[in-house]
Design a protein around this motif. Structure first.
Motif, mmCIF file in Angstrom:
data_model
loop_
_atom_site.group_PDB
_atom_site.id
_atom_site.type_symbol
_atom_site.label_atom_id
_atom_site.label_comp_id
_atom_site.label_asym_id
_atom_site.label_seq_id
_atom_site.Cartn_x
_atom_site.Cartn_y
_atom_site.Cartn_z
ATOM 1 N N HIS A 357 0.992 -1.055 -0.082
ATOM 2 C CA HIS A 357 -0.060 -0.042 -0.406
ATOM 3 C C HIS A 357 1.096 1.353 0.047
ATOM 4 N N HIS A 359 0.817 4.100 1.687
ATOM 5 C CA HIS A 359 1.263 4.770 2.801
ATOM 6 C C HIS A 359 2.362 3.722 3.173
ATOM 7 N N ASP A 360 2.499 2.212 3.376
ATOM 8 C CA ASP A 360 3.417 1.756 3.885
ATOM 9 C C ASP A 360 4.389 2.191 2.772
ATOM 10 N N GLY A 375 -0.579 8.630 -1.313
ATOM 11 C CA GLY A 375 -2.940 8.911 -1.263
ATOM 12 C C GLY A 375 -3.527 9.588 -2.994
ATOM 13 N N HIS A 376 -4.347 10.021 -2.398
ATOM 14 C CA HIS A 376 -5.181 10.193 -4.217
ATOM 15 C C HIS A 376 -5.231 11.236 -4.622
ATOM 16 N N ALA A 390 -4.668 4.939 -4.806
ATOM 17 C CA ALA A 390 -4.319 5.689 -3.929
ATOM 18 C C ALA A 390 -3.096 5.416 -4.829
ATOM 19 N N MET A 418 11.419 -6.551 1.111
ATOM 20 C CA MET A 418 10.951 -6.477 2.547
ATOM 21 C C MET A 418 9.255 -7.045 2.416
ATOM 22 N N PHE A 419 8.364 -6.523 1.473
ATOM 23 C CA PHE A 419 7.195 -7.212 1.479
ATOM 24 C C PHE A 419 7.693 -8.655 0.596
ATOM 25 N N TYR B 7 7.551 -3.041 11.444
ATOM 26 C CA TYR B 7 7.497 -3.821 10.954
ATOM 27 C C TYR B 7 7.979 -5.356 9.859
ATOM 28 N N GLN B 8 9.163 -5.542 10.333
ATOM 29 C CA GLN B 8 9.190 -6.435 10.200
ATOM 30 C C GLN B 8 9.188 -7.801 11.382
ATOM 31 N N LEU B 12 4.458 -7.945 8.949
ATOM 32 C CA LEU B 12 4.973 -8.282 7.825
ATOM 33 C C LEU B 12 4.557 -9.696 7.636
ATOM 34 N N PRO B 36 -10.724 7.707 5.561
ATOM 35 C CA PRO B 36 -10.910 8.112 3.966
ATOM 36 C C PRO B 36 -10.121 8.418 2.978
ATOM 37 N N LEU B 37 -8.692 9.088 4.385
ATOM 38 C CA LEU B 37 -7.100 9.212 4.254
ATOM 39 C C LEU B 37 -6.723 9.156 2.940
ATOM 40 N N CYS B 38 -6.620 7.437 3.474
ATOM 41 C CA CYS B 38 -5.955 6.883 2.555
ATOM 42 C C CYS B 38 -7.050 5.062 1.514
ATOM 43 N N ASP B 40 -8.528 3.098 2.952
ATOM 44 C CA ASP B 40 -8.644 1.769 3.418
ATOM 45 C C ASP B 40 -10.179 1.549 4.183
ATOM 46 N N GLN B 61 -9.532 -3.862 1.991
ATOM 47 C CA GLN B 61 -8.430 -3.425 1.060
ATOM 48 C C GLN B 61 -7.899 -2.509 2.291
ATOM 49 N N SER B 62 -7.075 -2.611 1.999
ATOM 50 C CA SER B 62 -6.088 -1.803 3.339
ATOM 51 C C SER B 62 -4.725 -1.905 3.175
ATOM 52 N N CYS B 63 -3.850 -0.929 4.223
ATOM 53 C CA CYS B 63 -2.310 -0.920 4.238
ATOM 54 C C CYS B 63 -1.902 -1.399 4.855
ATOM 55 N N ALA B 64 -0.594 -2.202 5.367
ATOM 56 C CA ALA B 64 -0.108 -2.672 5.722
ATOM 57 C C ALA B 64 -0.970 -3.017 7.626
ATOM 58 N N ILE B 65 -0.378 -1.794 8.251
ATOM 59 C CA ILE B 65 -0.728 -1.608 9.317
ATOM 60 C C ILE B 65 -2.289 -1.648 9.472
ATOM 61 N N ARG B 123 -0.133 7.590 10.528
ATOM 62 C CA ARG B 123 -0.482 6.217 10.981
ATOM 63 C C ARG B 123 -1.277 5.817 11.667
#
Lengths: 420, 157
Positions: A357, A359-360, A375-376, A390, A418-419, B7-8, B12, B36-38, B40, B61-65, B123
Motif C-alpha cells: 500500500h 502509505h506503507d 494517497g489520492h 492511491a 521487504m514485502f 514492520y519486520q 509483514l 477516507p485519507l488513505c 482503507d 482493502q487496506s495498508c499493511a498496518i 498512521r
C-alpha cells in the motif's frame, strides 16, 4: 528597493549548477529526517523557499510593512509600491497584456473559486454545461459542482486514456449549444500529464466558450505565456513556485473580468459605499476585498525573480532530464508500475508497488529521509479511472539531483524486497 | 522508533498471512470501516453468543498496518466477553495515541507491538480503524470512520 534579478547567474547554455542552487535552500541542509539527509520529492505539493525569497520577506517585515492603498504616509506608500511592483513581476512572468489582469488571491483554490462564483453564478443557468477533465484536482472540480448545484448547470467530463492523456476527440464531441465554460488543468498533479491546453483553448473558442486553466503544477516548471495560450483565466499558487503559502494569482482577460461582479465584499473593492447603494471598484481591486497577503505577494515577486534568474526554459530542460532518468531507474524496482505514462509529462512520477500500500511505502521511505507524497493527491477521479485507491508520488524540482533519484530507487527497492 | 522493526517483527507476517480473513459463517453483527485519507476500507464480522464474542473475521482493502492490526485484533478478541472486547478497543486506542498508562498497556498483551505507532501520527488511524469497526459492530452500528468525532487525534483520553 528590490534586489535586481540575478539574471545572468548561470550561463544560458551551461548545465544547471545544482550544487550551487541547493546552497540557496537552507532547509535542504538544515533538516535531517530520522538522521538521514533530506531527499525532498514532494514539490508538487509544495516547493521549498530559497534564501533570497526568505530575505525579501524578512526585509519587508523589518523595513517596509504598512497596510497598502490606505495611508498617505511614506511607509504605506513604500509598501504599496512594492506590492504593485510584485504584481507587475507576475504580469511579466506569465506575459499578461495588462497589469489590471492580475488578481492576488490566497492560492489556486481561491482563484478557481473566484471564477466559479463571480463568472459561474452570473453566466450559468439551468441546463448549461461546464466541461472539466478526468485529470482535475479537487480544487477544479468541487467549486464547479457547488456552482452547478446552485444554478442547475451540468458538469461534463473529458475522459483520459490508460496513459493518462485526455481524449481530445471526446473533448470535441462534448461541445453543444449548452456548453458555457471549460476548466482544465495544464499539468495533472497526480500523473504529471501536460495537457495540450493551447489546442484545447482554440477548440473552446471556436465554440465561443471561455477557458480557465489550472496552472498550479505548470507555472513552477515551464514558461507560461497566457497570451500565446489564449486562455481566459489562469490560476496558480505562490508556494509551489518557491514562494510562500497564502498567496496565489488569478489571471483573467480584462474584458471578462469587467463583466464579472465581485466575489467577496469588503474594504478596498469599492468606489463608494452608502447604506442605500455601493458601487464597486474597477478590476482588479473589485476582486481583492480586504487587506491582501502583502508580504507573501512581495515574496512571490522575489521568487519569480529567482526562478527567472535561473531561467524557466533551463529549469524545464533539467527537470525533463530528472524525469527521464527517474523513469528509467525506477523500472528496475521489483514490482513497481508507473501510473501515468503520457508522452508529454512534467517531472512527476506516480507509482504503485505490487501488493504494498502506498502509505506503507511512504512511511518506510520517510525513514530513509525520502519525502514522497502518498494517497489520492486530491484527485480521486484519477484514482477511480485507474482502479487504485492511491499512489506513491515523487515530484521533482530543479534543486533535486540525480543522486536523490538514486536514493529514491534504493529506498523503494529495499521496501519491495521487504514485502516480497 | 524505526518502523522497519515494527514492520519486520509483526506487520509483514500478518500482512502476508492475515488471520481470520474473509466472511464469518453465522455472523451476528457486521460493520464497515472507512479511512477516507488513505482509502482503507474494511468489514468486521462478529458472532456473539450470550455475552461472548465467539468469533471475529475481517476483510477488505487496506495498508499493511491496518491489516496487521485487524488480524491481531481477531485473535485478541475471540472468546472475550463483550465488555472485555470494548475495554480492549479503548486500551488499544489509548496506546496508539500515546495516552495509555503502563497498567493499561500491560493488559493489551501481545498487542503492545503496536505501541510504536504513536510515533507515526499519520498512521494512527490505519491501526485504529479495525478497532473502531469492531466497536461499531459490537454496538450494532452499520459503519465506522476515522474522521470527525471518531478521529483518534481529536478525542481526549
Amino acid at each position: 528597493m528590490n534586489a535586481p534579478a540575478p539574471l545572468e547567474r548561470h550561463a544560458p547554455a551551461a548545465r544547471l549548477d545544482v550544487e550551487r542552487i541547493r546552497a540557496d535552500f537552507p532547509i535542504l541542509t538544515n533538516v535531517r529526517p530520522h538522521g538521514k539527509p533530506l531527499v525532498y520529492l514532494d514539490n508538487a505539493a509544495s516547493s521549498q523557499m530559497p534564501r533570497p525569497v526568505i530575505d525579501r520577506w524578512l526585509r519587508y517585515q523589518t523595513h517596509e510593512h504598512a497596510n497598502i492603498h490606505r495611508g498617505v504616509y511614506q511607509l504605506s506608500e513604500l509598501a504599496t509600491a512594492e506590492y504593485e511592483a510584485a504584481k507587475r513581476r507576475v504580469q511579466r512572468f506569465i506575459n499578461a497584456a495588462d497589469e489590471h489582469e492580475i488578481i492576488v488571491t490566497s492560492g489556486t483554490t481561491d482563484s478557481i473559486n473566484l471564477v466559479a462564483n463571480a463568472w459561474g453564478r452570473t453566466f450559468l443557468a439551468a441546463g448549461d454545461e461546464v466541461i472539466l477533465s478526468q485529470l482535475e484536482h479537487h480544487a477544479n472540480i468541487v467549486p464547479w459542482q457547488m456552482v452547478a448545484e446552485a444554478t442547475g448547470a451540468r458538469i461534463r467530463v473529458i475522459p483520459c486514456s490508460d496513459a493518462g492523456e485526455l481524449d481530445l476527440d471526446a473533448y470535441e464531441r462534448l461541445f453543444n449549444a449548452r456548453t458555457r465554460f471549460v476548466a482544465v488543468t495544464h499539468v495533472s498533479n497526480a500523473l504529471g500529464t501536460v495537457n495540450p491546453v493551447a489546442g484545447m483553448i482554440a477548440t473552446a473558442h471556436r465554440h465561443g466558450v471561455p477557458v480557465l486553466v489550472d496552472g498550479a503544477q505548470a507555472a513552477p516548471h515551464m514558461k507560461v505565456d497566457v497570451q500565446a495560450l489564449g486562455c481566459d483565466f489562469y490560476a496558480f499558487s505562490g508556494h509551489k513556485l518557491c514562494g510562500p503559502t497564502g498567496v496565489g494569482i488569478l489571471y483573467g482577460k480584462r474584458q471578462l473580468l469587467e463583466k464579472m461582479p465581485p466575489y467577496r465584499g469588503g474594504g478596498d473593492m469599492i468606489r463608494s459605499v452608502t447604506f442605500e447603494k455601493t458601487t464597486y471598484a474597477d478590476v482588479p481591486a473589485r476582486f481583492e476585498a480586504g487587506t491582501p497577503p502583502i508580504a507573501a505577494a512581495i515574496a512571490l515577486g522575489a521568487a519569480i525573480d529567482y526562478l527567472e534568474g535561473i531561467g524557466m526554459e533551463r529549469i524545464a530542460a533539467y527537470e525533463r532530464e530528472l524525469l527521464e532518468y527517474g523513469t528509467r531507474a525506477l523500472a528496475a524496482v521489483p514490482g513497481l508500475r508507473i501510473v501515468g505514462t503520457a508522452r508529454e509529462k512534467a517531472a512527476v512520477i506516480s507509482m504503485v508497488l505490487a501488493d504494498v500500500h502506498p502509505h506503507d511505502v511512504g512511511t518506510l521511505a520517510d525513514h530513509d529521509g525520502v519525502a514522497i507524497r502518498t494517497g489520492h493527491h486530491c484527485a480521486q477521479p484519477v484514482m477511480q479511472r485507474f482502479g487504485i485507491p492511491a499512489t506513491a508520488r515523487a515530484s521533482f524540482a530543479f534543486y533535486n539531483t540525480f543522486a536523490e533519484v538514486d536514493a529514491l530507487v534504493a529506498s523503494l527497492t529495499k521496501i519491495a524486497r521487504m514485502f516480497s | 522508533m524505526d518502523p522497519k522493526q515494527l514492520y519486520q517483527e509483526v506487520i509483514l507476517d500478518h500482512n502476508k498471512k492475515p488471520r481470520n480473513y474473509g466472511k464469518l459463517a453465522g455472523a451476528t453483527h457486521r460493520a464497515e470501516g472507512l479511512n477516507p485519507l488513505c482509502g482503507d476500507h474494511i468489514w468486521v464480522e462478529i458472532k456473539v453468543a450470550g455475552d461472548t464474542v465467539d468469533a471475529v473475521a475481517f476483510e477488505g482493502q487496506s495498508c499493511a498496518i491496518c491489516k496487521a492490526s485487524a488480524s491481531m485484533m481477531t485473535g485478541a478478541v475471540k472468546g472475550r466477553s463483550v465488555g472485555e472486547a470494548e475495554s480492549l478497543v479503548a486500551g488499544f486506542r489509548a496506546m496508539v495515541t500515546g495516552k495509555a498508562s503502563d497498567e493499561e498497556t500491560k493488559r493489551l498483551g501481545r498487542l503492545t507491538v503496536f505501541a510504536g505507532i504513536k510515533d507515526l501520527p499519520s498512521r494512527v488511524k490505519c491501526a485504529v480503524l479495525p478497532w473502531h469497526t469492531l466497536h461499531a459492530a459490537l454496538r450494532r452500528d452499520a459503519s465506522a470512520t476515522t474522521e470527525g468525532d471518531a478521529d483518534p487525534a481529536a478525542q481526549a483520553g
